[in-house]
Design an enzyme around this catalytic site. Sequence first.
Site: not given
Length: 357
Positions: A148, A152
């Site tokens: 994640y 990102k």
Amino acid sequence: MGRGAAAREDPVKVLVTGGSGFLGREICRRLSARGDVVSSLCRRPSTALERLGVRQHLGDLADAAAVSRAVAGCDAVVHNAALAGVSGPPRPYWATNVVGTRQVIGQCRAHGVRTLLYTSTASVVFRPGGLRGVDESLPVAPRHLAAYPATKARAEALVLAAHGPELATVSLRPHIVWGPGDPHFVPALARAVRAGLLPMPGDGGNLVDTTHVRTAAHAHLLALDGLRRSPQAVGGRAYFIGQDDPRPLREIVRHFLRAAGVDARWCAVPPRLATAGAAAGDALLRAVRSTRTHALSRFLVAELLHPHHFDLTAARRDLGFEPPIGFDAGVAELVRSTPDDSEETPCRTPTTPSAPS
């Protein structure tokens, strides 16, 4: 109110990707309330957005045609959608967070959209040992503990690199978004309680800043207006956003659980044991090729063990940012809220953001 949110110009046609999610819905609500023409891209229809009068485009970020239809005719895009989690294999995160962001950038250029605001996360800079009052001069972490934050960070880099005369871009980095209707952080804490005990790594003394959902949405409107008004001043930059009120994690958790009607005692797990267990959990998930996004992981344990709070000087200086609600007032509001305040259960899809942030 900050100068960007107070001084309104002509209504703006704004697309919010992931508008049915927790933060996305609040952004849509605030944009609609001030008279902007708001649309959203999500995979399933939302009754909350329908009530707001938000035009809904149904589709996936991976579908170029769907993204094109949603972006066409807009003045600005708030790219808020993401696949979020603390565990799981890289491929789904890459497909949504990186490839999806490339799609959004490409369609903004194809349709002459001149303003793109990206919802990033403070986790892009997180590293073991924590973050104490860091500002935006700190580079993204050279290595991330989960897919994640890694994806990102890559998506944020794409957005900021796309900034130029034809497309002005900016990125916001909220952290632990919470508030009435939160379907992620507070419910996850409540589910972790067993027989009145909440097992957590460490003693919870690490200072952590959070972001009320109204604070996060307020910052998005400020950034959107600032980017349209002065793209040279704020464009191509990332900004930390938060309450600017770091508190011991143990205190934050206690407030949130009590607001949810849960009385639990902190049960400290020795840090070495928690870290070893998380490493074993990561290895097991990889071995069985699990796609779970919210399992025990090294990333989750590291964030629970270490401090993470930020210097918000840049957002104050460039965007006129101030949190519109304090932590204590937000907690009081949380206590008064009911499950109905969530309005609906957000669809758990690649176009709906979920914790962490």
